[in-house]
Design a protein around this motif. Structure first.
Motif, PDB file in Angstrom:
ATOM      1  N   GLU A   1     -14.441  -5.588  31.116  1.00 45.52           N
ATOM      2  CA  GLU A   1     -15.798  -5.249  29.611  1.00 45.52           C
ATOM      3  C   GLU A   1     -15.922  -3.957  29.457  1.00 45.52           C
ATOM      4  OE1 GLU A   1     -20.251  -5.734  28.733  1.00 45.52           O
ATOM      5  OE2 GLU A   1     -19.202  -6.146  30.887  1.00 45.52           O
TER       6      GLU A   1
ATOM      7  N   ALA B   1     -23.154   3.437  28.329  1.00 47.82           N
ATOM      8  CA  ALA B   1     -22.841   1.835  28.997  1.00 47.82           C
ATOM      9  C   ALA B   1     -23.869   1.408  29.657  1.00 47.82           C
ATOM     10  CB  ALA B   1     -21.483   1.510  28.505  1.00 47.82           C
TER      11      ALA B   1
ATOM     12  N   ARG C   1     -13.105  -2.484  24.512  1.00 49.84           N
ATOM     13  CA  ARG C   1     -15.050  -0.651  24.460  1.00 49.84           C
ATOM     14  C   ARG C   1     -13.536   0.110  24.295  1.00 49.84           C
ATOM     15  NH1 ARG C   1     -20.430  -0.337  26.221  1.00 49.84           N
ATOM     16  NH2 ARG C   1     -21.005  -3.054  26.794  1.00 49.84           N
ATOM     17  N   ARG C   2     -12.982  -0.091  23.242  1.00 47.61           N
ATOM     18  CA  ARG C   2     -11.605   1.226  22.325  1.00 47.61           C
ATOM     19  C   ARG C   2     -12.626   2.787  23.092  1.00 47.61           C
ATOM     20  NH1 ARG C   2     -10.034   0.613  16.758  1.00 47.61           N
ATOM     21  NH2 ARG C   2      -8.975  -1.246  16.554  1.00 47.61           N
ATOM     22  N   ARG C   3     -14.369   2.617  23.578  1.00 48.63           N
ATOM     23  CA  ARG C   3     -14.290   4.207  23.216  1.00 48.63           C
ATOM     24  C   ARG C   3     -13.880   4.449  25.116  1.00 48.63           C
ATOM     25  NH1 ARG C   3     -19.352   4.854  22.757  1.00 48.63           N
ATOM     26  NH2 ARG C   3     -20.107   3.143  21.458  1.00 48.63           N
TER      27      ARG C   3
ATOM     28  N   GLY D   1      -8.319  -2.469  23.076  1.00 46.98           N
ATOM     29  CA  GLY D   1      -9.652  -2.228  23.347  1.00 46.98           C
ATOM     30  C   GLY D   1     -10.569  -3.389  22.357  1.00 46.98           C
TER      31      GLY D   1
ATOM     32  N   GLY E   1     -14.454  -3.763  19.576  1.00 47.07           N
ATOM     33  CA  GLY E   1     -14.935  -3.044  18.552  1.00 47.07           C
ATOM     34  C   GLY E   1     -14.808  -1.801  17.789  1.00 47.07           C
TER      35      GLY E   1
END
Length: 242
Positions: free
Chosen positions: A96, A182, A101-103, A227, A229
């Motif tokens: 996850e 996150a 997630r790109r960031r 990733g 998003g």
């Protein structure tokens, strides 16, 4: 500094073992501790497979043997969480955070160049740097994968070995910010790493905020994005949460 325990699984012990070109500005003990910190960061940012999970207690002992520092403290906090999780839960959390997630993806050239032709050249430059130092990455990961970059930094030392980390300081700061936003315990590993590097300047932080808002360059050249998003400004980037 105490040696790594002999009970550490062979794969883990091999990855963690300090082997560093010691810079003149550091004592041998300081150079060894720095190399071990980088190797531990490399290990802990790898996919938590069965062998890595089996070595958790020994990894915690290796961190406990380090000289006291903010980075060692951050790793200790992470390992306290890491040791208490089931293997499947660790795998899900890792996917996850770093795959979806790109960031907070772990391929550093993506933040600087996006999916552009410049990224291909940056990957080639990294590969050549590794080969020039006599280091064979193998075929498992791209040369900009953060655990790979960290392993090279531990081997080659703070000068040339850590140059790729300094070059991608803004990308590392974005990853740290995104993990902090996150609430991921992996933020402690990034905080440990960032604490070993020069602190970000105001220009760096402004660039990180722009990168978070707009994303990297978007010219498509056939490389699959790491990733999914959207990029959006993470609140953690506006204030250093380390």
């Amino acid at each position: 500094m105490s040696p790594l325990p002999s009970s550490l699984p062979a794969m883990v012990r091999t990855r963690v073992r300090a082997a560093v070109l010691r810079p003149s500005r550091l004592t041998p003990e300081e150079a060894e501790a720095r190399a071990l910190l980088l190797r531990l960061c490399s290990l802990l940012l790898q996919y938590p497979d069965r062998e890595l999970v089996a070595g958790r207690a020994e990894l915690a002992n290796a961190v406990a043997a380090l000289p006291r520092s903010r980075a060692a403290g951050e790793l200790a906090v992470f390992l306290a969480w890491f040791a208490g999780q089931e293997g499947e839960a660790l795998e899900r959390h890792y996917v996850e955070m770093f795959d979806l997630r790109r960031r907070s993806g772990l391929h550093l050239t993506y933040y600087l160049h996006g999916d552009t032709r410049r990224r291909g050249m940056a990957l080639l430059t990294l590969s050549r740097r590794y080969r020039a130092a006599g280091w064979d990455v193998g075929g498992g990961e791209l040369p900009d994968h953060l655990p790979v970059v960290l392993e090279f930094a531990a081997l080659a030392g703070p000068g040339g070995g850590e140059a790729p980390l300094r070059q991608h300081r803004r990308g590392l700061e974005l990853i740290r910010c995104a993990l902090a936003e996150a609430g991921s315990p992996y933020r402690h590993v990034l905080a440990a790493l960032c604490g070993l590097l020069p602190p970000p300047t105001r220009a760096d932080l402004a660039a990180v905020a722009r990168l978070a808002a707009d994303g990297p360059p978007a010219e498509e050249v056939g490389l699959t994005p790491y990733g999914y998003g959207e990029f959006a400004p993470p609140p953690a980037c506006q204030e250093d949460s380390r």
